[in-house]
Design a protein around this motif. Structure first.
Motif, PDB file in Angstrom:
ATOM      1  N   LYS A 181      60.926  41.676  38.764  1.00 44.67           N
ATOM      2  CA  LYS A 181      59.815  41.962  40.354  1.00 44.67           C
ATOM      3  C   LYS A 181      58.600  42.071  40.384  1.00 44.67           C
ATOM      4  O   LYS A 181      57.855  42.007  41.831  1.00 44.67           O
ATOM      5  N   ASP A 182      57.956  42.049  39.120  1.00 44.68           N
ATOM      6  CA  ASP A 182      56.919  42.156  38.994  1.00 44.68           C
ATOM      7  C   ASP A 182      56.068  41.083  39.856  1.00 44.68           C
ATOM      8  O   ASP A 182      56.423  39.990  39.119  1.00 44.68           O
ATOM      9  N   PRO A 183      54.643  41.517  40.381  1.00 39.72           N
ATOM     10  CA  PRO A 183      54.290  40.149  40.749  1.00 39.72           C
ATOM     11  C   PRO A 183      53.537  39.312  40.010  1.00 39.72           C
ATOM     12  O   PRO A 183      53.270  38.156  40.036  1.00 39.72           O
ATOM     13  N   ILE A 184      53.233  40.069  38.520  1.00 37.57           N
ATOM     14  CA  ILE A 184      51.917  39.465  37.759  1.00 37.57           C
ATOM     15  C   ILE A 184      53.101  38.736  36.798  1.00 37.57           C
ATOM     16  O   ILE A 184      52.324  37.792  36.054  1.00 37.57           O
ATOM     17  N   GLN A 185      54.704  39.024  36.436  1.00 40.03           N
ATOM     18  CA  GLN A 185      55.172  38.095  36.307  1.00 40.03           C
ATOM     19  C   GLN A 185      55.510  36.624  36.318  1.00 40.03           C
ATOM     20  O   GLN A 185      54.866  35.907  35.533  1.00 40.03           O
ATOM     21  N   ALA A 186      55.804  36.987  37.599  1.00 41.87           N
ATOM     22  CA  ALA A 186      55.649  35.740  38.326  1.00 41.87           C
ATOM     23  C   ALA A 186      54.248  34.284  38.091  1.00 41.87           C
ATOM     24  O   ALA A 186      53.883  32.999  37.209  1.00 41.87           O
ATOM     25  N   LEU A 187      52.767  35.952  37.827  1.00 42.72           N
ATOM     26  CA  LEU A 187      51.982  34.914  37.552  1.00 42.72           C
ATOM     27  C   LEU A 187      51.287  34.009  36.506  1.00 42.72           C
ATOM     28  O   LEU A 187      51.317  33.264  35.507  1.00 42.72           O
ATOM     29  N   LEU A 188      52.197  35.013  35.550  1.00 41.89           N
ATOM     30  CA  LEU A 188      52.343  35.224  33.528  1.00 41.89           C
ATOM     31  C   LEU A 188      53.576  33.616  33.479  1.00 41.89           C
ATOM     32  O   LEU A 188      53.044  32.829  32.922  1.00 41.89           O
TER      33      LEU A 188
ATOM     34  N   ILE B 171      46.350  31.673  30.950  1.00 37.73           N
ATOM     35  CA  ILE B 171      46.389  33.052  29.843  1.00 37.73           C
ATOM     36  C   ILE B 171      47.166  33.557  28.458  1.00 37.73           C
ATOM     37  O   ILE B 171      47.702  32.384  28.930  1.00 37.73           O
ATOM     38  N   PHE B 172      45.779  33.736  28.047  1.00 36.57           N
ATOM     39  CA  PHE B 172      47.028  34.412  26.845  1.00 36.57           C
ATOM     40  C   PHE B 172      46.256  35.229  26.021  1.00 36.57           C
ATOM     41  O   PHE B 172      45.759  36.303  26.271  1.00 36.57           O
ATOM     42  N   MET B 173      47.532  35.025  25.812  1.00 42.89           N
ATOM     43  CA  MET B 173      48.774  36.761  25.396  1.00 42.89           C
ATOM     44  C   MET B 173      48.357  37.445  24.313  1.00 42.89           C
ATOM     45  O   MET B 173      49.244  36.400  23.521  1.00 42.89           O
ATOM     46  N   LEU B 174      47.216  38.033  24.015  1.00 46.98           N
ATOM     47  CA  LEU B 174      47.476  38.237  22.464  1.00 46.98           C
ATOM     48  C   LEU B 174      47.720  39.482  21.351  1.00 46.98           C
ATOM     49  O   LEU B 174      47.559  41.090  22.511  1.00 46.98           O
TER      50      LEU B 174
ATOM     51  N   CYS C 194      38.231  29.943  35.223  1.00 48.46           N
ATOM     52  CA  CYS C 194      38.172  30.163  33.573  1.00 48.46           C
ATOM     53  C   CYS C 194      39.410  30.986  32.589  1.00 48.46           C
ATOM     54  O   CYS C 194      40.625  30.517  32.990  1.00 48.46           O
ATOM     55  N   HIS C 195      39.772  30.192  31.510  1.00 48.48           N
ATOM     56  CA  HIS C 195      41.181  31.110  31.115  1.00 48.48           C
ATOM     57  C   HIS C 195      41.080  33.002  30.945  1.00 48.48           C
ATOM     58  O   HIS C 195      39.948  33.908  30.615  1.00 48.48           O
ATOM     59  N   ILE C 196      41.720  33.147  30.508  1.00 49.16           N
ATOM     60  CA  ILE C 196      41.943  34.778  30.554  1.00 49.16           C
ATOM     61  C   ILE C 196      42.829  35.110  29.061  1.00 49.16           C
ATOM     62  O   ILE C 196      43.275  34.889  28.867  1.00 49.16           O
ATOM     63  N   VAL C 197      41.942  36.168  28.451  1.00 47.53           N
ATOM     64  CA  VAL C 197      42.598  36.597  27.453  1.00 47.53           C
ATOM     65  C   VAL C 197      43.286  37.714  27.492  1.00 47.53           C
ATOM     66  O   VAL C 197      42.191  39.105  27.853  1.00 47.53           O
ATOM     67  N   VAL C 198      44.548  38.601  27.163  1.00 42.61           N
ATOM     68  CA  VAL C 198      44.558  39.835  27.051  1.00 42.61           C
ATOM     69  C   VAL C 198      44.957  39.894  25.684  1.00 42.61           C
ATOM     70  O   VAL C 198      45.960  39.464  25.236  1.00 42.61           O
ATOM     71  N   CYS C 199      44.640  41.500  25.548  1.00 42.33           N
ATOM     72  CA  CYS C 199      44.625  42.165  24.794  1.00 42.33           C
ATOM     73  C   CYS C 199      46.194  43.013  24.841  1.00 42.33           C
ATOM     74  O   CYS C 199      46.072  44.158  24.807  1.00 42.33           O
ATOM     75  N   LYS C 200      47.136  42.694  24.282  1.00 44.79           N
ATOM     76  CA  LYS C 200      48.347  43.328  24.188  1.00 44.79           C
ATOM     77  C   LYS C 200      48.582  44.520  24.020  1.00 44.79           C
ATOM     78  O   LYS C 200      48.382  44.815  22.882  1.00 44.79           O
ATOM     79  N   ARG C 201      49.426  45.460  24.555  1.00 44.01           N
ATOM     80  CA  ARG C 201      49.955  46.734  23.999  1.00 44.01           C
ATOM     81  C   ARG C 201      51.225  46.431  23.447  1.00 44.01           C
ATOM     82  O   ARG C 201      51.551  46.031  24.307  1.00 44.01           O
TER      83      ARG C 201
ATOM     84  N   SER D 250      44.424  46.101  32.850  1.00 39.25           N
ATOM     85  CA  SER D 250      43.203  45.179  33.860  1.00 39.25           C
ATOM     86  C   SER D 250      44.084  44.332  34.438  1.00 39.25           C
ATOM     87  O   SER D 250      44.127  44.344  35.785  1.00 39.25           O
ATOM     88  N   PHE D 251      44.917  43.420  33.443  1.00 37.01           N
ATOM     89  CA  PHE D 251      46.277  42.493  33.712  1.00 37.01           C
ATOM     90  C   PHE D 251      47.208  42.803  34.623  1.00 37.01           C
ATOM     91  O   PHE D 251      46.830  42.415  35.403  1.00 37.01           O
ATOM     92  N   LEU D 252      48.189  43.804  34.406  1.00 32.58           N
ATOM     93  CA  LEU D 252      48.854  44.336  35.473  1.00 32.58           C
ATOM     94  C   LEU D 252      48.106  44.407  37.049  1.00 32.58           C
ATOM     95  O   LEU D 252      48.900  44.881  38.095  1.00 32.58           O
TER      96      LEU D 252
END
Length: 216
Positions: free
Chosen positions: A139-146, A164-167, A124-131, A107-109
């Motif tokens: 080049k990924d647009p999410i990288q800049a956001l992160l 963004i909390f990467m857990l 809100c804050h965003i919590v990402v459950c890492k895989r 979902s985050f990607l």
């Protein structure tokens, strides 16, 4: 209070939803986790059982777990549930709380494809459950956001939203689709969901057909 929000169809709810939420609650020292079943999911055709049944199953989970509550704000909505609209409403109803929206890596990607996704960072804050093994290219647009929003343990932010909390979360190889298929064949997937949910499904004879409920 610090409130974790976990939304979804929960069709049915299972340990793949519950255990990551418990880990998030513990790792971030959240006061509560709110399970938020939706009524009309924006990216799916519909659900396989009624909203009433999905709310009831979520409530059974909350009855068993300290600090877990059901949030029915989306279940009551007669239009598709968009996260930005929901968080806007929650902030209006509960201005005293600090919200942490929980999502999986997939979902985050795709976050930049969500409806009004930019608004989430003021709500809100965003919590990402890492895989395991995940990585982003520059080049990924999410990288800049992160890079812009990622939580820094060494320099904690004083902001009430927008991080963004990467857990690292123990991966749960469980899916609602697989569970429904087992149930249709008369098998009860005992290790994938709490006993209370198994019992509710049996008592109400749910998931015995492949009927897709589009209006509830």
């Amino acid at each position: 209070m610090k409130i974790g929000i976990l939304g979804g169809t929960f069709d049915p709810i299972h340990f793949g939803h519950i255990r990551p939420a418990q880990e998030v609650k513990q790792q971030l020292a959240l006061d509560e986790i709110w399970l938020m079943p939706n009524h009309i999911p924006p990216h799916k055709q519909g659900t396989h059982v009624s909203t009433q049944d999905r709310l009831a199953m979520a409530q059974l989970v909350c009855d068993e777990l300290a600090g877990f509550k059901v949030c029915d704000i989306e279940a009551k909505r007669e239009t598709p549930s968009y996260t930005a609209k929901t968080l806007e409403q929650l902030n209006m109803l509960f201005p005293q709380h600090e919200f942490y929206f929980i999502m999986g890596m997939d979902s985050f990607l795709n976050l930049n494809k969500w409806y009004q996704w930019q608004q989430l960072f003021r709500l809100c804050h965003i919590v990402v459950c890492k895989r395991p093994g995940w990585q982003l290219t520059d080049k990924d647009p999410i990288q800049a956001l992160l890079k812009l929003h990622i939580h820094n343990n060494e320099k904690p932010s004083t902001l009430g939203t927008g991080e963004i909390f990467m857990l690292d979360i123990l991966e749960q190889d469980i899916s609602s689709t697989a569970i429904r298929q087992q149930l249709q064949h008369g098998s009860i997937p005992a290790t994938t969901m709490p006993l209370s949910i198994q019992t509710y499904i049996q008592q109400h004879q749910l998931y015995q057909t492949d009927f897709l409920s589009k209006t509830e």
